[in-house]
Structure formats: structure tokens, C-alpha cells
Write an enzyme that holds these catalytic residues in place. Structure first.
Site, PDB file in Angstrom:
ATOM      1  N   ASP A  60       0.915  -1.104   0.008  1.00 52.72           N
ATOM      2  CA  ASP A  60       0.193  -0.180  -0.044  1.00 52.72           C
ATOM      3  C   ASP A  60       0.763   1.259   0.027  1.00 52.72           C
ATOM      4  O   ASP A  60       2.003   1.325   1.001  1.00 52.72           O
ATOM      5  CB  ASP A  60      -0.949  -0.086   1.087  1.00 52.72           C
ATOM      6  CG  ASP A  60      -1.771   1.034   1.369  1.00 52.72           C
ATOM      7  OD1 ASP A  60      -3.154   0.812   0.346  1.00 52.72           O
ATOM      8  OD2 ASP A  60      -1.601   2.354   1.659  1.00 52.72           O
ATOM      9  N   ASN A 100      -2.434  12.762  -3.595  1.00 53.80           N
ATOM     10  CA  ASN A 100      -3.593  13.314  -4.386  1.00 53.80           C
ATOM     11  C   ASN A 100      -3.723  15.062  -4.042  1.00 53.80           C
ATOM     12  O   ASN A 100      -4.060  15.600  -4.905  1.00 53.80           O
ATOM     13  CB  ASN A 100      -4.595  12.501  -4.415  1.00 53.80           C
ATOM     14  CG  ASN A 100      -4.513  11.468  -5.166  1.00 53.80           C
ATOM     15  OD1 ASN A 100      -3.830  11.242  -6.194  1.00 53.80           O
ATOM     16  ND2 ASN A 100      -5.102  10.161  -4.747  1.00 53.80           N
ATOM     17  N   GLU A 143      -4.955   2.675  -3.736  1.00 52.09           N
ATOM     18  CA  GLU A 143      -3.325   2.379  -3.786  1.00 52.09           C
ATOM     19  C   GLU A 143      -2.873   1.257  -3.214  1.00 52.09           C
ATOM     20  O   GLU A 143      -1.651   1.157  -3.215  1.00 52.09           O
ATOM     21  CB  GLU A 143      -2.964   3.737  -3.364  1.00 52.09           C
ATOM     22  CG  GLU A 143      -3.000   3.777  -1.429  1.00 52.09           C
ATOM     23  CD  GLU A 143      -4.354   4.311  -1.387  1.00 52.09           C
ATOM     24  OE1 GLU A 143      -4.520   4.767  -0.225  1.00 52.09           O
ATOM     25  OE2 GLU A 143      -5.308   4.475  -2.063  1.00 52.09           O
TER      26      GLU A 143
END
Length: 333
Positions: free
Chosen positions: A195, A203, A239
């Protein structure tokens, strides 16, 4: 290629015996795109074949003398099955049809559907075979195109549209297959769950388009690690990524997990989001089952390794946590 008896409702009526038939019947038969033919059963010779055969296959009408000519002008891969089927059905007096590839005079092949009616004499013995050949090349092409589209759609349904690697559905299917294979073979099975650290902040700092590009780069790096045909790298969600490594022991899996970390670091994707380091990093959970127990499930194994991932997150991120509870620290990139 297909071969099957015709249902009673689909059996064609035999044409009139052409040399003695009125001209009108001969004209009707020879004006259709279907190719009429008749074979004498006793001699296995063509009593008639329509002139359309030359237009379709290039072989002259009078070159069709015996059944051997029909057999010789059939694709070798179709010949055995089709000939055996047609002979057995004809001997049994059963109307039937068969699909096969017929050789053209210029060396190509045309898909043919032969529809056959068995004619019996007054004593009930097989007297002759009559039927029609149909050019079904376009139909076969359409069927193959539909199959190709179906395969493409199936592949799309198993592929993550953003990264081009396997998706969760594909991984779930492969995990069950490999879990059962490991149980049968007593070979080890390993998982690496990965992860990206602080990806929401990435983001927020760089925008979602940059986030998508980051995921694509990570997927490309991980794809290079899944080197064997049965190795799977999949986007597990958001992710999170996962590697399924059949027949991979704990030591080899640990090296591959370390390679994941190294390849991500080598990308040097700038992060700089709140609470994150200078470059994108990842936390990893790692687990290996040396022998799959009869009562164990793939889901339990997956959940255990996923738990290691979150243990790595809690322990500070950018590290590998194994199922046995040991951890490997990774310096900030």
C-alpha cells in the site's frame, strides 16, 4: 468444425435424379447458391454435383468423380472426424450435417456446411445420398469474431483499466486456483500486499491526474517483478497492490518484497505531501504458507497477510512486516 444428425423437421427432401429430371428442376437447383449433389452408395461415385462448385472452390464440375475426391479436398484437421461421422450416419440411414473446411484449387480453404439426406430403396437399404453444400465462411468468420470479442471482454473484466495489470476479480480467481494447487502439490505459496504511504496527501498535493500517473508507474515497476507465467501482480484497490507468488518459499518471497521497495524507490516519484517524505514509498505485508492445511482457506491467508500490511503502517510505514511478526525497516527515500 461440427457434425450432428439433423432433426426430422430439418431433413431436406431429396432432389429429383438430375439426368432424368425435367429441365425446370435442374435450372432451379443450379440457380441457387447452395450446391446440390448426389452420391451412389454402392459405387461411392458422384452421380451429380452442381456447377456452382467450380465458382466456389475452383475445381471443375467433372473432377468430382468419387467420394475420395471429396475426402482429399477436405482440411486434414477436419477429415478424420467428418468422414467417420458422415459414413456412420449414412450407414445408419440418419440424415445429418457436417461443417468442415474445403480445399480450393488455389490452395485456400472455404468453410462448408454439408446437409445430407439418406435415400433408401424399396427394401430399406441405403441407395444414395443427396444433399447440399453451403458456403458458411462468412458465418464462421462472424462466429470467430464474436468469440474474439467475448475473449477481449473477458480479459477487460479481469484487467484494471487504469494500470493495465490484473484487477481484484482476476486476483481472487487466481488465488483460489493457486491455493488448491498448493494443497495438492504441497508447494509453498506467498503473498506480498503493498500500500502506498500517504497517498491521499499525494493527491491533495499534486492532483488526481498525477495520482493516476503515480499508480501507473508503480504498477509498471511491480509488473517487472512478476517474472514467471503464474506470478500475478494485481491492483487490489485504490493505492493497494498485491503479488501472488506460487511455489515461492519464504526466503525468495522476502527478496521479492525487498525488490518491490527498491523499485519503487528507484522511481523517485516526488511526494512532499503533509506527513510524507520527499518521495513516494510503500508499506508491505508479506506471508508464506509452506504447506496448505486441509482446513485452511485462502481468505484466511489473505486476511492475515493484509493484517501484516496494516501492522507495517502502524509501525511507521515504509517497511515490510512478515506474517511471522518480524519487521524489516526501510530508510526514508
Amino acid at each position: 468444425m461440427s457434425t450432428r444428425p439433423l432433426p426430422a423437421t430439418a431433413r431436406p427432401e431429396p432432389p429429383h435424379v438430375l439426368p432424368e429430371s425435367p429441365d425446370v428442376y435442374k435450372t432451379l437447383l443450379e440457380s441457387t447458391r447452395a450446391i446440390p449433389w448426389k452420391i451412389d452408395w454402392a459405387s461411392m461415385r458422384f452421380a451429380y454435383i452442381g456447377p456452382q462448385i467450380e465458382t466456389l472452390l475452383g475445381w471443375e464440375q467433372d473432377s468430382w468423380q468419387t467420394v475420395d475426391d471429396w475426402v482429399a479436398r477436405m482440411h486434414p484437421d477436419d477429415r478424420g472426424t467428418v468422414v467417420d461421422f458422415c459414413v456412420s450416419q449414412s450407414r445408419a440411414g440418419v440424415d445429418h450435417e457436417a461443417d468442415y473446411r474445403a480445399l480450393t484449387r488455389d490452395g485456400g480453404y472455404v468453410w462448408i456446411r454439408d446437409v445430407v439426406h439418406v435415400v433408401r430403396d424399396a427394401a430399406g437399404e441405403v441407395d444414395s445420398l443427396v444433399g447440399f453444400m453451403f458456403d458458411i465462411s462468412q458465418r464462421k468468420h462472424d462466429e470467430e469474431e464474436l468469440l474474439r470479442l467475448h475473449r477481449d471482454l473477458e480479459q477487460l473484466s479481469l484487467t484494471d483499466s487504469l494500470t493495465g495489470i490484473s484487477n481484484r476479480r482476476s486476483f481472487d480467481q487466481c488465488l483460489e486456483i493457486e491455493w488448491n494447487a498448493a494443497r495438492r502439490s504441497t508447494q509453498p505459496l506467498s503473498l506480498v500486499v503493498l500500500d502506498l504511504d500517504h497517498f491521499k496527501q499525494f493527491n491533495d498535493a499534486h492532483g488526481h491526474l498525477a495520482g493516476d500517473e503515480c499508480l501507473q508507474k508503480i504498477a509498471g515497476a511491480l509488473r517487472a517483478i512478476a517474472r514467471r507465467p503464474r506470478d500475478i501482480v494485481a491492483r487490489f484497490g485504490g493505492e493497494e497492490f498485491i503479488l501472488l507468488l506460487p511455489e515461492t518459499g519464504a526466503a525468495a518471497a522476502a527478496l521479492l518484497a525487498q525488490e518491490c521497495v527498491a523499485r519503487i524507490a528507484a522511481l523517485r516519484i516526488a511526494h512532499g505531501g503533509q506527513g510524507a517524505g520527499a518521495f513516494v514509498t510503500a508499506s508491505l505485508g508479506l506471508g508464506t504458507v509452506a504447506h496448505v492445511d486441509a482446513g485452511a482457506t485462502a481468505r484466511d491467508f489473505l486476511e492475515a497477510v493484509d493484517g501484516c500490511l496494516y501492522a507495517a503502517k502502524r509501525a511507521g510505514r515504509n517497511r515490510i512486516e512478515t506474517l511471522q511478526g518480524t519487521a524489516t525497516d526501510r530508510p526514508q527515500a
